[in-house]
Write a protein that holds these residues in place. Structure first.
Motif, short mmCIF file in Angstrom:
data_model
loop_
_atom_site.label_atom_id
_atom_site.label_comp_id
_atom_site.label_asym_id
_atom_site.label_seq_id
_atom_site.Cartn_x
_atom_site.Cartn_y
_atom_site.Cartn_z
N VAL A 47 0.85 -1.19 0.00
CA VAL A 47 0.00 0.00 0.00
C VAL A 47 0.88 1.24 0.00
CG1 VAL A 47 -1.96 -1.10 1.13
CG2 VAL A 47 -0.19 -0.05 2.52
N GLU A 48 0.36 2.29 -0.60
CA GLU A 48 1.05 3.58 -0.57
C GLU A 48 0.31 4.47 0.41
OE1 GLU A 48 2.76 6.98 -3.67
OE2 GLU A 48 1.16 5.63 -4.27
N THR A 49 0.90 4.71 1.55
CA THR A 49 0.20 5.42 2.62
C THR A 49 1.19 6.10 3.53
OG1 THR A 49 -1.46 5.15 4.35
CG2 THR A 49 0.18 3.41 4.15
N ASP A 50 0.66 6.82 4.50
CA ASP A 50 1.47 7.45 5.55
C ASP A 50 1.55 6.45 6.70
OD1 ASP A 50 2.39 8.97 7.76
OD2 ASP A 50 1.68 10.82 6.82
N ARG A 51 2.74 5.89 6.92
CA ARG A 51 2.90 4.83 7.90
C ARG A 51 2.51 5.28 9.30
NH1 ARG A 51 6.65 3.51 11.50
NH2 ARG A 51 7.98 5.21 10.79
N ARG A 52 2.92 6.46 9.71
CA ARG A 52 2.63 6.92 11.07
C ARG A 52 1.14 7.06 11.29
NH1 ARG A 52 1.35 11.59 13.45
NH2 ARG A 52 1.46 12.72 11.48
N ARG A 53 0.44 7.62 10.32
CA ARG A 53 -1.01 7.81 10.48
C ARG A 53 -1.74 6.46 10.43
NH1 ARG A 53 -1.79 13.24 10.11
NH2 ARG A 53 -0.19 14.41 8.99
N LEU A 54 -1.28 5.55 9.57
CA LEU A 54 -1.91 4.24 9.50
C LEU A 54 -1.72 3.48 10.82
CD1 LEU A 54 -3.38 1.99 8.03
CD2 LEU A 54 -1.20 1.31 7.00
N GLU A 55 -0.53 3.56 11.39
CA GLU A 55 -0.31 2.91 12.69
C GLU A 55 -1.17 3.53 13.77
OE1 GLU A 55 3.85 3.23 13.38
OE2 GLU A 55 4.38 1.52 12.10
N ARG A 56 -1.39 4.82 13.67
CA ARG A 56 -2.26 5.50 14.65
C ARG A 56 -3.70 4.97 14.52
NH1 ARG A 56 -3.14 7.98 19.43
NH2 ARG A 56 -3.94 10.11 19.28
N VAL A 57 -4.19 4.81 13.30
CA VAL A 57 -5.55 4.33 13.10
C VAL A 57 -5.70 2.91 13.63
CG1 VAL A 57 -7.29 3.75 11.37
CG2 VAL A 57 -5.94 5.84 11.13
N LEU A 58 -4.79 2.01 13.21
CA LEU A 58 -4.90 0.62 13.64
C LEU A 58 -4.69 0.47 15.13
CD1 LEU A 58 -3.01 -1.16 10.71
CD2 LEU A 58 -5.47 -0.96 11.06
N GLY A 59 -3.75 1.24 15.69
CA GLY A 59 -3.53 1.17 17.13
C GLY A 59 -4.75 1.60 17.92
N ASN A 60 -5.43 2.65 17.47
CA ASN A 60 -6.64 3.09 18.17
C ASN A 60 -7.75 2.05 18.07
OD1 ASN A 60 -5.27 5.42 18.71
ND2 ASN A 60 -6.77 6.80 17.85
N LEU A 61 -7.87 1.40 16.90
CA LEU A 61 -8.91 0.39 16.75
C LEU A 61 -8.65 -0.82 17.65
CD1 LEU A 61 -9.46 0.42 12.86
CD2 LEU A 61 -10.86 1.53 14.61
N VAL A 62 -7.39 -1.26 17.71
CA VAL A 62 -7.05 -2.40 18.55
C VAL A 62 -7.23 -2.05 20.03
CG1 VAL A 62 -5.16 -3.91 19.27
CG2 VAL A 62 -5.52 -3.42 16.85
N SER A 63 -6.76 -0.86 20.43
CA SER A 63 -6.90 -0.45 21.83
C SER A 63 -8.36 -0.32 22.22
CB SER A 63 -6.17 0.87 22.05
OG SER A 63 -4.79 0.75 21.78
N ASN A 64 -9.18 0.23 21.32
CA ASN A 64 -10.60 0.37 21.63
C ASN A 64 -11.26 -0.99 21.77
OD1 ASN A 64 -13.09 2.37 21.55
ND2 ASN A 64 -13.63 0.64 20.26
N ALA A 65 -10.85 -1.97 20.92
CA ALA A 65 -11.43 -3.30 21.02
C ALA A 65 -11.08 -3.96 22.34
CB ALA A 65 -10.94 -4.16 19.85
N HIS A 66 -9.85 -3.79 22.81
CA HIS A 66 -9.46 -4.37 24.10
C HIS A 66 -10.12 -3.65 25.27
CE1 HIS A 66 -6.53 -7.42 22.98
NE2 HIS A 66 -6.06 -6.59 22.07
N ARG A 67 -10.27 -2.33 25.14
CA ARG A 67 -10.77 -1.55 26.27
C ARG A 67 -12.28 -1.71 26.45
NH1 ARG A 67 -8.97 2.95 24.72
NH2 ARG A 67 -6.96 2.80 25.82
N HIS A 68 -13.03 -1.73 25.33
CA HIS A 68 -14.49 -1.70 25.43
C HIS A 68 -15.14 -3.01 24.98
CE1 HIS A 68 -14.34 2.54 26.36
NE2 HIS A 68 -13.61 2.76 25.28
#
Length: 465
Positions: free
Chosen positions: A327-348
């Motif tokens: 994929v052609e993307t911004d790595r830092r922003r993509l990691e931020r998106v996936l990290g928030n989704l994973v953290s939200n799944a564990h938290r809630h």
């Protein structure tokens, strides 16, 4: 099966065209009928008077015993039977009929118990009525066509302005608060305004007011978050100097929470201001996903192909890579998106938390109560994190908001839903990377020297090899 009319039949232009056409046809039919009846009545009356006048002269000739003219006779051949019966009964009358294949106006009266008739050629009158009907039809069709063209032009101008207003409204709904209709009729107060201009002016005013309020709120949020960073930095440093104890850990944990909240508010302010610049590069999505899961604090199994599990590990994220992709993307922003989704799944949510990658699509799913209805309908909302089930966890509610904002920045599609068998499901679809086509390079064939002095570029005698 119920048939539905095409979508274009619901447009204002189509409805106006149908209305104008129907009204023009009705008006043309009414006027044409009036003209036809009036002219036909005059023509028939004129022919009838002429036929009765001839019948009167023929009657006088018959009573005088003189020969009848060629256009008259007793029981004349071709005389319509109803008119013959009328004359034999002792009355006079007229009737349009045929004589030798030509339209004829007959007039008949009684004469010694027989029918004395006179005829008048009705061809010219019949042609006049026929030509008049054709002229009415032609002029009506021309008038309907001209009226339809003028009406369609006028309606199209109105509908074009309505479409522009609707397009601007959609742009405002999508977040482009700088969009304006800028109808020229709203510029000068002396210029008369129609209803479309009034709607356009109201929409522009609403957009300007909304933009001013949102900018004020964004500045307030950014200013508050920025002002909080300095005291929180000092508070964090002071908390590190406290002696180790349970109260100290509680203070440090609260300070970290406040610092995270402040950084999230600053990030949301930047997203709202639409000033973010992406740093695009080509990345293999599989290793990037694994690194995100490791950074989030959940162990996973190494490897890049086949389903990968961490079953039995408390708090772990199960990673399944069905198909890798670049994929052609911004790595830092993509990691931020996936990290928030994973953290939200564990938290809630509840375990197991499964991250599945199938090409450029990444799905994060938990097995908890799922997303609440408001989130599925309206998307993430700030400072609202109640889950769908009873007793759902609460937080500052900015994780999914940031994930949605960063996904929009990198051009990815983030969709929230609930799995059929329970659990929240977030699907992130990244634009697939398409390598640029490389044109084949033709091999260079060395050419023999053409001769010349020095380097061979000047004209001159050839040198032997």
């Amino acid at each position: 099966m119920r048939l539905r009319p095409p979508a274009w039949t619901a447009t204002l232009t189509w409805k106006a065209a149908v209305f104008i056409t129907v009204m023009c046809c009705a008006l043309a039919a009414l006027l044409g009928a009036l003209v036809h009846v009036s002219v036909t009545r005059q023509t028939v009356n004129s022919a009838r008077d002429k036929a009765l006048s001839r019948l009167m002269n023929v009657t006088q000739t018959y009573e005088a015993g003189e020969p009848l003219p060629r256009f008259a006779g007793l029981d004349a051949p071709g005389l319509p039977e109803p008119l013959r019966i009328l004359a034999e009964s002792g009355r006079r009358g007229t009737m349009v009929g045929d004589f030798e294949g030509r339209p004829t106006m007959w007039a008949a009266g009684p004469a010694d118990g027989r029918a004395l008739a006179a005829r008048v050629d009705y061809s010219l009158s019949q042609n006049t009525i026929t030509n008049l009907d054709q002229a009415i039809l032609g002029s009506s069709a021309l008038a309907i066509g001209a009226t339809l063209l003028v009406g369609a032009f006028a309606v199209t101008r109105v509908t074009r302005r309505l479409h522009l207003t609707a397009q601007v409204a959609r742009r405002i709904s999508a977040g482009d608060l700088d969009a304006r209709v800028d109808d020229p009729r709203t510029k000068g107060r002396s210029r008369p305004q129609d209803e479309v201009a009034t709607v356009s002016a109201a929409l522009d005013t609403m957009a300007a007011t909304l933009q001013a309020k949102l900018l004020s709120e964004q500045r307030f949020t950014a200013d508050v978050a920025h002002e909080l960073r300095t005291p929180l930095t000092g508070l964090s440093a002071a908390a590190e100097l406290l002696p180790a104890s349970r109260p100290t850990e509680m203070v440090r944990e609260r300070v970290r929470t406040m610092r995270t909240l402040t950084e999230d508010l600053l990030e949301i302010s930047r997203l709202d201001a639409r000033t973010e610049q992406v740093d695009l590069a080509v990345h293999d999505l599989g290793p990037l996903v694994e690194r995100v899961v490791r950074t989030a604090g959940s162990p996973n199994t190494a490897g890049t192909t086949g389903p990968m599990d961490t079953r039995g590990t408390p708090g772990a994220t199960e990673v399944r890579i069905v198909r890798d992709a670049a994929v052609e993307t911004d790595r830092r922003r993509l990691e931020r998106v996936l990290g928030n989704l994973v953290s939200n799944a564990h938290r809630h949510g509840r375990p197991p938390v499964v991250l599945t990658m199938d090409g450029p699509a990444v799905t994060v799913r938990d097995h908890g109560p799922g997303y609440p209805p408001y989130l599925l309908e309206h998307g993430p909302q700030r400072f609202r994190t109640e889950t769908a089930g009873p007793g759902g966890g609460k937080g500052h509610g900015l994780g999914l908001t940031i994930a949605a904002g960063q996904a929009a920045v990198i051009g990815a599609e983030l969709v929230f839903g609930n799995a059929p068998d329970g659990g929240a499901l977030a699907r992130l679809t990244l634009p697939a990377y398409v390598p640029p086509a490389v044109s084949p390079v033709s091999p260079v064939v060395p050419q023999p020297p053409t001769g010349g002095r020095g380097d061979g570029r000047d004209g001159g005698a050839d040198h032997p090899p």
